[in-house]
Design a protein around this motif. Structure first.
Motif, PDB file in Angstrom:
ATOM      1  N   THR A 151      14.622 -18.967 -24.656  1.00  0.00           N
ATOM      2  CA  THR A 151      15.222 -18.562 -24.092  1.00  0.00           C
ATOM      3  C   THR A 151      17.186 -17.788 -25.295  1.00  0.00           C
ATOM      4  O   THR A 151      17.549 -17.729 -24.276  1.00  0.00           O
ATOM      5  N   ALA A 152      16.694 -18.166 -25.616  1.00  0.00           N
ATOM      6  CA  ALA A 152      17.563 -17.351 -27.134  1.00  0.00           C
ATOM      7  C   ALA A 152      17.799 -15.606 -26.906  1.00  0.00           C
ATOM      8  O   ALA A 152      18.252 -14.720 -27.127  1.00  0.00           O
ATOM      9  N   LEU A 153      15.951 -15.238 -26.717  1.00  0.00           N
ATOM     10  CA  LEU A 153      16.335 -14.176 -25.719  1.00  0.00           C
ATOM     11  C   LEU A 153      16.110 -13.450 -24.515  1.00  0.00           C
ATOM     12  O   LEU A 153      16.014 -12.967 -24.149  1.00  0.00           O
ATOM     13  N   GLU A 154      15.967 -14.598 -23.672  1.00  0.00           N
ATOM     14  CA  GLU A 154      16.629 -14.630 -22.086  1.00  0.00           C
ATOM     15  C   GLU A 154      18.001 -13.835 -21.606  1.00  0.00           C
ATOM     16  O   GLU A 154      18.799 -14.848 -22.333  1.00  0.00           O
ATOM     17  N   THR A 192      16.727  -4.542 -18.273  1.00  0.00           N
ATOM     18  CA  THR A 192      15.708  -3.342 -18.426  1.00  0.00           C
ATOM     19  C   THR A 192      15.573  -3.077 -20.120  1.00  0.00           C
ATOM     20  O   THR A 192      15.962  -3.952 -20.623  1.00  0.00           O
ATOM     21  N   PRO A 193      14.669  -1.382 -19.852  1.00  0.00           N
ATOM     22  CA  PRO A 193      14.251  -1.235 -21.449  1.00  0.00           C
ATOM     23  C   PRO A 193      15.076  -2.163 -23.102  1.00  0.00           C
ATOM     24  O   PRO A 193      14.835  -1.904 -23.977  1.00  0.00           O
ATOM     25  N   MET A 194      16.310  -1.319 -22.593  1.00  0.00           N
ATOM     26  CA  MET A 194      17.520  -1.170 -23.320  1.00  0.00           C
ATOM     27  C   MET A 194      18.031  -2.559 -23.573  1.00  0.00           C
ATOM     28  O   MET A 194      18.644  -2.598 -24.331  1.00  0.00           O
ATOM     29  N   GLY A 195      17.913  -3.670 -22.281  1.00  0.00           N
ATOM     30  CA  GLY A 195      18.717  -4.864 -22.912  1.00  0.00           C
ATOM     31  C   GLY A 195      18.829  -5.712 -21.175  1.00  0.00           C
ATOM     32  O   GLY A 195      17.913  -5.490 -20.402  1.00  0.00           O
ATOM     33  N   TRP A 196      20.179  -5.693 -21.293  1.00  0.00           N
ATOM     34  CA  TRP A 196      20.462  -6.863 -20.360  1.00  0.00           C
ATOM     35  C   TRP A 196      21.512  -6.308 -19.612  1.00  0.00           C
ATOM     36  O   TRP A 196      22.203  -6.357 -20.703  1.00  0.00           O
ATOM     37  N   ASP A 197      22.514  -6.808 -18.489  1.00  0.00           N
ATOM     38  CA  ASP A 197      23.624  -6.648 -17.886  1.00  0.00           C
ATOM     39  C   ASP A 197      23.907  -8.271 -17.183  1.00  0.00           C
ATOM     40  O   ASP A 197      22.639  -8.565 -15.584  1.00  0.00           O
ATOM     41  N   ALA A 198      24.907  -9.066 -16.322  1.00  0.00           N
ATOM     42  CA  ALA A 198      24.776 -10.385 -15.832  1.00  0.00           C
ATOM     43  C   ALA A 198      25.884  -9.893 -15.750  1.00  0.00           C
ATOM     44  O   ALA A 198      26.989  -9.557 -16.646  1.00  0.00           O
ATOM     45  N   HIS A 202      34.081 -13.778 -13.000  1.00  0.00           N
ATOM     46  CA  HIS A 202      33.876 -13.964 -14.278  1.00  0.00           C
ATOM     47  C   HIS A 202      34.154 -12.362 -15.308  1.00  0.00           C
ATOM     48  O   HIS A 202      33.908 -12.007 -16.065  1.00  0.00           O
ATOM     49  N   GLY A 203      33.322 -11.369 -13.874  1.00  0.00           N
ATOM     50  CA  GLY A 203      32.783 -10.004 -14.699  1.00  0.00           C
ATOM     51  C   GLY A 203      31.892 -10.028 -14.985  1.00  0.00           C
ATOM     52  O   GLY A 203      30.896 -10.659 -14.713  1.00  0.00           O
ATOM     53  N   ALA A 204      31.424  -8.955 -15.997  1.00  0.00           N
ATOM     54  CA  ALA A 204      30.386  -8.965 -16.201  1.00  0.00           C
ATOM     55  C   ALA A 204      30.008  -8.994 -18.376  1.00  0.00           C
ATOM     56  O   ALA A 204      31.079  -9.171 -18.577  1.00  0.00           O
ATOM     57  N   TYR A 205      28.750  -9.667 -18.600  1.00  0.00           N
ATOM     58  CA  TYR A 205      27.839  -9.745 -19.865  1.00  0.00           C
ATOM     59  C   TYR A 205      27.221  -8.575 -20.579  1.00  0.00           C
ATOM     60  O   TYR A 205      26.321  -8.323 -18.846  1.00  0.00           O
ATOM     61  N   THR A 206      26.523  -8.635 -20.882  1.00  0.00           N
ATOM     62  CA  THR A 206      25.998  -7.231 -21.382  1.00  0.00           C
ATOM     63  C   THR A 206      24.835  -7.886 -22.740  1.00  0.00           C
ATOM     64  O   THR A 206      25.576  -8.802 -23.676  1.00  0.00           O
ATOM     65  N   SER A 207      24.089  -7.371 -23.045  1.00  0.00           N
ATOM     66  CA  SER A 207      22.899  -7.638 -24.540  1.00  0.00           C
ATOM     67  C   SER A 207      23.686  -6.892 -25.345  1.00  0.00           C
ATOM     68  O   SER A 207      23.495  -8.091 -26.379  1.00  0.00           O
ATOM     69  N   GLU A 208      24.338  -6.555 -25.396  1.00  0.00           N
ATOM     70  CA  GLU A 208      25.193  -5.864 -25.996  1.00  0.00           C
ATOM     71  C   GLU A 208      26.097  -6.979 -26.918  1.00  0.00           C
ATOM     72  O   GLU A 208      26.630  -6.604 -28.192  1.00  0.00           O
ATOM     73  N   GLU A 209      27.325  -7.160 -25.887  1.00  0.00           N
ATOM     74  CA  GLU A 209      28.125  -8.248 -26.244  1.00  0.00           C
ATOM     75  C   GLU A 209      27.248  -9.114 -27.393  1.00  0.00           C
ATOM     76  O   GLU A 209      28.189 -10.329 -28.278  1.00  0.00           O
ATOM     77  N   THR A 210      26.733 -10.048 -26.740  1.00  0.00           N
ATOM     78  CA  THR A 210      26.452 -10.800 -27.720  1.00  0.00           C
ATOM     79  C   THR A 210      25.335 -10.827 -28.962  1.00  0.00           C
ATOM     80  O   THR A 210      24.389 -12.336 -29.806  1.00  0.00           O
ATOM     81  N   GLY A 211      25.373  -9.222 -29.215  1.00  0.00           N
ATOM     82  CA  GLY A 211      24.247  -9.030 -30.455  1.00  0.00           C
ATOM     83  C   GLY A 211      22.834  -9.297 -29.970  1.00  0.00           C
ATOM     84  O   GLY A 211      22.053  -9.269 -30.545  1.00  0.00           O
TER      85      GLY A 211
END
Length: 66
Positions: free
Chosen positions: A26-29, A46-52, A57-66
């Motif tokens: 779940t840490a990777l999901e 996506t192959p490069m990460g995820w967007d939620a 409250h807006g958007a979060y991306t996998s780039e924000e979580t590291g």
């Protein structure tokens, strides 16, 4: 500051054990629920990460979580 809600099950963070929510898998999901309000988020993987995106409250991306 800790989030009031679990991003994987949507329950309150202090409600129960959350052991299934804290596995290495779940840490990777991507998050499925908003940590601020527990609304179900729109998630795109996506192959490069995820967007939620939470409608409040807006958007979060996998780039924000590291």
């Amino acid at each position: 500051m800790t989030a009031p809600f679990c991003v994987h099950c949507g329950r309150a963070a202090d409600d129960g054990e959350h052991a299934p929510c804290r596995t290495s898998r779940t840490a990777l999901e991507p998050p499925r629920f908003c940590a601020a309000c527990a609304r179900r988020m729109v998630v795109q993987v996506t192959p490069m990460g995820w967007d939620a995106r939470c409608s409040r409250h807006g958007a979060y991306t996998s780039e924000e979580t590291g």
